[in-house]
Design an enzyme around this catalytic site. Structure first.
Site, PDB file in Angstrom:
ATOM      1  N   ASP A 174       0.826  -1.256   0.039  1.00  0.00           N
ATOM      2  CA  ASP A 174       0.236   0.060  -0.042  1.00  0.00           C
ATOM      3  C   ASP A 174       0.931   1.257  -0.035  1.00  0.00           C
ATOM      4  OD1 ASP A 174      -2.048   2.091   0.613  1.00  0.00           O
ATOM      5  OD2 ASP A 174      -3.238   0.368   1.689  1.00  0.00           O
ATOM      6  N   VAL A 232      -9.804  -2.503  -0.166  1.00  0.00           N
ATOM      7  CA  VAL A 232     -10.076  -3.763  -0.880  1.00  0.00           C
ATOM      8  C   VAL A 232      -9.834  -4.996   0.535  1.00  0.00           C
ATOM      9  CG1 VAL A 232      -9.286  -3.530  -3.247  1.00  0.00           C
ATOM     10  CG2 VAL A 232      -7.640  -4.130  -1.396  1.00  0.00           C
ATOM     11  N   ASP A 267      -8.146  -7.746   5.342  1.00  0.00           N
ATOM     12  CA  ASP A 267      -9.480  -7.584   6.318  1.00  0.00           C
ATOM     13  C   ASP A 267     -10.055  -6.349   6.431  1.00  0.00           C
ATOM     14  OD1 ASP A 267      -7.048  -6.783   7.915  1.00  0.00           O
ATOM     15  OD2 ASP A 267      -8.394  -6.950   9.593  1.00  0.00           O
TER      16      ASP A 267
HETATM   17  C1  PRP Z   1      -1.069  -5.060   5.472  1.00  0.00           C
HETATM   18  C2  PRP Z   1      -0.314  -5.736   4.448  1.00  0.00           C
HETATM   19  C3  PRP Z   1       0.966  -5.225   4.378  1.00  0.00           C
HETATM   20  C4  PRP Z   1       0.749  -3.783   5.011  1.00  0.00           C
HETATM   21  C5  PRP Z   1       1.099  -3.120   3.805  1.00  0.00           C
HETATM   22  O1  PRP Z   1      -0.743  -5.460   6.940  1.00  0.00           O
HETATM   23  O2  PRP Z   1      -0.310  -7.252   4.735  1.00  0.00           O
HETATM   24  O3  PRP Z   1       1.976  -5.867   5.380  1.00  0.00           O
HETATM   25  O4  PRP Z   1      -0.377  -3.765   5.460  1.00  0.00           O
HETATM   26  O5  PRP Z   1       0.671  -1.807   4.043  1.00  0.00           O
HETATM   27  P1  PRP Z   1       1.976  -0.568   3.650  1.00  0.00           P
HETATM   28  O6  PRP Z   1       2.541  -0.678   2.330  1.00  0.00           O
HETATM   29  O7  PRP Z   1       1.062   0.599   3.604  1.00  0.00           O
HETATM   30  O8  PRP Z   1       2.902  -0.577   4.934  1.00  0.00           O
HETATM   31  P2  PRP Z   1      -1.687  -4.922   8.069  1.00  0.00           P
HETATM   32  O9  PRP Z   1      -0.864  -4.010   8.559  1.00  0.00           O
HETATM   33  O10 PRP Z   1      -3.188  -4.447   7.555  1.00  0.00           O
HETATM   34  O11 PRP Z   1      -2.013  -6.332   8.868  1.00  0.00           O
HETATM   35  P3  PRP Z   1      -2.537  -7.629   8.704  1.00  0.00           P
HETATM   36  O12 PRP Z   1      -1.808  -8.083   7.553  1.00  0.00           O
HETATM   37  O13 PRP Z   1      -2.540  -8.380  10.029  1.00  0.00           O
HETATM   38  O14 PRP Z   1      -3.998  -7.526   7.966  1.00  0.00           O
END
Ligand code: PRP
Length: 183
Positions: free
Chosen positions: A107, A157, A163
């Site tokens: 992201d 998404v 989630d």
């Molecule tokens: C999501 C995803 C990545 C991160 C990407 O994890 O799995 O690890 O966000 O976002 P970024 O590029 O902005 O750093 P999240 O922190 O939502 O935790 P999760 O995987 O436990 O849902």
């Protein structure tokens, strides 16, 4: 869980289960060719990556040990600085290993930016990234991601590991969450 079973919660299916399967087969073939004869270690970033890791690892036609790491940002104020906290560290010593980080989504790129720096300090022989999804317009830092599944728009998404409030991770496809669910 299938999209049809929760269709009121979703505005659009962005990537179907079939498209994901085909893409992971393609990426697995590329990875197998690139890492032939090398000591490859797959590292998944929990929680989101558990689904893509399960499918990608099984699509891979070569041996590859699997490890997981769990990280989270310290809080809203530090998320923008990319400082993350290790909740579960790797069990594996990275010295001499060719590490492939397997992510569900890039992201802002801040999580991976921090992880790449952290892994470099542990003596890995090489480090590359595989991400099923990437939001190019949301990038705050550039991540050199060698294996990308799909570039998607900056939408909320869910599914395939992603989630909203711990729900929808078990949705088979990647879909845009309907605004009424979170507003
Ligand atoms: C999501 C995803 C990545 C991160 C990407 O994890 O799995 O690890 O966000 O976002 P970024 O590029 O902005 O750093 P999240 O922190 O939502 O935790 P999760 O995987 O436990 O849902």
């Amino acid at each position: 869980m299938r999209a049809a079973e929760i269709q009121d919660d979703l505005s659009e299916i962005l990537v179907t289960e079939e498209q994901i399967r085909e893409k992971l087969d393609e990426l697995a073939a590329r990875v197998a060719a690139d890492y032939a004869g090398k000591d490859l270690l797959l590292v998944g970033v929990l929680k989101g990556a558990f689904v893509v890791m399960a499918d990608f690892a099984r699509a891979l036609p070569m041996h590859a040990p699997i490890d997981f790491m769990a990280v989270s940002s310290y809080g809203a104020s530090t998320k923008s600085s990319g400082v993350v906290q290790i909740r579960k560290d790797l069990d594996t010593d990275l010295h001499g290993k060719h590490v492939l980080i397997v992510e569900d989504i890039i992201d802002s790129g801040l999580t991976l930016s921090w992880l790449l720096e952290n892994f470099e300090s542990r003596g890995a022989e090489s480090i590359e990234v595989l991400a099923l999804l990437r939001k190019p317009e949301a990038a705050k830092v550039h991540i050199d991601c060698k294996y990308v599944g799909f570039d998607i728009p900056t939408e909320f998404v869910v599914g395939y590991g992603l989630d909203y409030a711990e729900r929808y991770r078990n949705l088979r496809d990647v879909a845009v969450l309907a605004p009424h669910v979170y507003s």
